[in-house]
Design a protein around this motif. Structure first.
Motif, short mmCIF file in Angstrom:
data_model
loop_
_atom_site.label_atom_id
_atom_site.label_comp_id
_atom_site.label_asym_id
_atom_site.label_seq_id
_atom_site.Cartn_x
_atom_site.Cartn_y
_atom_site.Cartn_z
N MET A 1 13.34 0.23 -0.31
CA MET A 1 12.38 -0.53 0.50
C MET A 1 13.05 -1.64 1.30
O MET A 1 12.43 -2.26 2.15
CB MET A 1 11.30 -1.14 -0.41
N LYS A 2 14.29 -1.95 0.97
CA LYS A 2 15.10 -2.96 1.66
C LYS A 2 14.51 -4.36 1.59
O LYS A 2 14.27 -5.02 2.62
CB LYS A 2 15.34 -2.55 3.12
N PRO A 3 14.26 -4.86 0.39
CA PRO A 3 13.82 -6.26 0.25
C PRO A 3 14.97 -7.19 0.62
O PRO A 3 16.12 -6.76 0.76
CB PRO A 3 13.47 -6.37 -1.24
N ASP A 4 14.68 -8.46 0.73
CA ASP A 4 15.68 -9.43 1.19
C ASP A 4 16.51 -10.01 0.05
O ASP A 4 17.55 -10.62 0.31
CB ASP A 4 14.99 -10.54 1.97
N LYS B 1 -2.73 -12.37 -1.13
CA LYS B 1 -2.05 -13.65 -1.28
C LYS B 1 -0.75 -13.68 -0.49
O LYS B 1 -0.37 -14.73 0.06
CB LYS B 1 -1.77 -13.94 -2.76
N LEU B 2 -0.07 -12.56 -0.41
CA LEU B 2 1.15 -12.47 0.41
C LEU B 2 0.82 -12.75 1.88
O LEU B 2 1.49 -13.55 2.54
CB LEU B 2 1.78 -11.09 0.25
N LYS B 3 -0.24 -12.13 2.36
CA LYS B 3 -0.63 -12.34 3.76
C LYS B 3 -1.02 -13.79 4.00
O LYS B 3 -0.67 -14.38 5.04
CB LYS B 3 -1.79 -11.42 4.11
N ILE B 4 -1.74 -14.39 3.05
CA ILE B 4 -2.15 -15.78 3.18
C ILE B 4 -0.95 -16.71 3.18
O ILE B 4 -0.85 -17.64 4.00
CB ILE B 4 -3.13 -16.14 2.04
N ALA B 5 0.00 -16.47 2.27
CA ALA B 5 1.20 -17.31 2.20
C ALA B 5 1.95 -17.29 3.53
O ALA B 5 2.38 -18.34 4.04
CB ALA B 5 2.12 -16.83 1.07
N LEU B 6 2.10 -16.12 4.10
CA LEU B 6 2.81 -16.01 5.38
C LEU B 6 2.03 -16.68 6.51
O LEU B 6 2.61 -17.34 7.37
CB LEU B 6 3.08 -14.54 5.71
N GLU C 1 4.38 -1.30 1.54
CA GLU C 1 3.58 -1.84 2.63
C GLU C 1 3.78 -3.35 2.75
O GLU C 1 3.87 -3.89 3.86
CB GLU C 1 2.09 -1.55 2.39
N ALA C 2 3.86 -4.02 1.61
CA ALA C 2 4.04 -5.48 1.61
C ALA C 2 5.39 -5.87 2.19
O ALA C 2 5.50 -6.83 2.96
CB ALA C 2 3.90 -6.02 0.19
N VAL C 3 6.43 -5.13 1.84
CA VAL C 3 7.76 -5.39 2.38
C VAL C 3 7.76 -5.20 3.89
O VAL C 3 8.25 -6.04 4.65
CB VAL C 3 8.81 -4.48 1.73
N ASP C 4 7.17 -4.10 4.34
CA ASP C 4 7.13 -3.81 5.79
C ASP C 4 6.32 -4.87 6.53
O ASP C 4 6.71 -5.32 7.61
CB ASP C 4 6.54 -2.43 6.04
#
Length: 418
Positions: free
Chosen positions: A89-92, A15-20, A51-54
């Motif tokens: 992980m350095k999220p925003d 879903k993250l990939k789809i949203a982007l 992996e999702a963050v990267d």
């Protein structure tokens, strides 16, 4: 004019990939039970979340981590470890609701921006100023706040404002509900709401003098006395943007489907772009949004004051069918997996990310063609990767079926419900 960022839900990595892919500028997601969607947070462990963050950063987009639950004292040490793992992980940004968790984030991860959750119920600039002084960069305003008040807040406090524009609504005040805790022991403010407000209930009256109990019949199946309609502000995006006070549009729905994430993100992105081009068309967006399953729609409280609203509850049903049914998802663009039912010689509309290119074709597998600005596919043959052939395929069949030609990644096949 502020160009609002679209913040979309990422219930899992797909879903993250789809949203982007469908136009989100940022996504929000969480790991384990420190957010308000602990069920979806199980979709991510620390390794997959890294992996999702990267992945998000490689796409030049942002990812915000949810820490917006209300934590018991016994959870604090675990919360500290959780913050430190996520910090690496350095999220925003971290999205936080409680002031204690906010202070903890400031102490352990001062370099990570802080967003204040809608669960903090920020309704005025006095509260916003306090949060800003504590280090907040953005406030996700209370869903009960009107647009005029949001503008006043912004004029009196230089802080970013994020507002929900779409998705499920809680019948209680910004999630301050105990029904789930009372009925099933699942605490909504700690991420495990059972959505008891969506159930149908039966009402009874009792005569205290003789103990007679009788049912109050509104409907033979009971009634949905709490069930809120879904928020839908797609027709008001131009009006909101003209007020020039909202920095981000947020879409609710980490537990909702892949198609929901794609369609809502795409529609609100389309609306923003059309405002900037002077081509805003509310009916166009409403038509798309109504392809989704929903509980009925309401414009909530950002546009109208609560006392003016009489249409926010759906007393008939907990869900209504949308105008379209999703039949397949072509995640890699070359093959699709069935989500409903696909048969030969039937036309299926292809929904793909905005500005993506689809090339018409016709070959032994089928035809992809354009009609009235939309693209469709018809299959003459349905072949799997190992060349097994089907005349029809249903959801549950895990075989990937080859498309007649390459389509954009994460394209959906959908069909109007007749």
């Amino acid at each position: 004019m502020i160009i609002p960022e679209i913040v979309a839900p990422a219930g899992n990595f797909t879903k993250l990939k789809i949203a982007l892919a469908y136009g989100a500028d940022a996504v929000y997601a969480g790991v384990n039970n420190f957010s308000l969607r602990s069920r979806t947070a199980r979709e991510f462990d620390y390794e997959s979340f890294k992996e999702a963050v990267d992945y998000t950063h490689e796409k030049g987009k942002k990812i915000y981590v949810t820490l917006n639950g209300f934590h018991l004292s016994g959870q604090v040490e675990g919360l500290k470890r959780h913050i430190l793992k996520l910090k690496a992980m350095k999220p925003d940004a971290f999205i936080v609701a409680s002031v204690g968790a906010m202070a903890l984030v400031r102490e352990l991860a001062p370099e990570i921006p802080l967003h204040i959750s809608t669960q903090a119920n920020v309704l005025n600039y006095l509260d916003a100023k306090v949060y800003k002084e504590m280090g907040a960069k953005r406030v996700v305003i209370a869903r009960e706040l009107g647009l005029k008040d949001a503008k006043i807040l912004k004029e009196n406090c230089d802080i970013e404002l994020e507002a929900f524009v779409h998705g499920s609504m809680c019948f209680a005040y910004s999630g301050r509900c105990l029904i789930s805790s009372v009925q099933s022991g699942r605490m909504s403010n700690r991420g495990s709401c059972a959505n008891d407000c969506r159930f149908s209930y039966e009402l009874f009256a009792k005569n205290p003098e003789n103990g007679v109990l009788f049912r109050l019949e509104e409907d033979e199946n009971g009634t949905h006395i709490f069930n809120s309609k879904d928020l839908n502000l797609c027709a008001y995006i131009e009006k909101i943007m003209k007020e020039n006070c909202i920095s981000a549009f947020k879409i609710e729905g980490r537990t909702k489907s892949e198609y929901y994430v794609a369609l809502t993100t795409r529609t609100y992105k389309m609306a923003i772009e059309d405002v900037l081009k002077g081509e805003f068309d509310a009916l166009r967006y409403e038509k798309e949004i109504h392809t989704l399953k929903n509980r009925g729609f309401t414009d909530g409280y950002l546009i109208s004051r609560p006392l003016e609203k009489i249409d926010t509850q759906n007393h008939l049903t907990s869900i209504e069918e949308g105008t379209h049914q999703v039949q397949g998802l072509a995640e890699d663009g070359e093959f699709f997996k069935c989500k409903g039912k696909v048969v030969l010689n039937e036309a299926y509309e292809i929904l793909s990310p905005l500005d993506s290119k689809i090339t018409p074709c016709e070959n032994e597998l089928g035809q992809i063609y354009e009609k009235e600005g939309k693209y469709f596919v018809k299959f003459k043959k349905m072949l799997t990767q190992n060349h097994k052939e089907y005349t029809e395929i249903h959801s549950g069949n895990e075989n990937a079926i080859k498309m007649p030609s390459l389509v954009p990644k994460f394209s959906f096949l959908r069909k109007e419900i007749v």
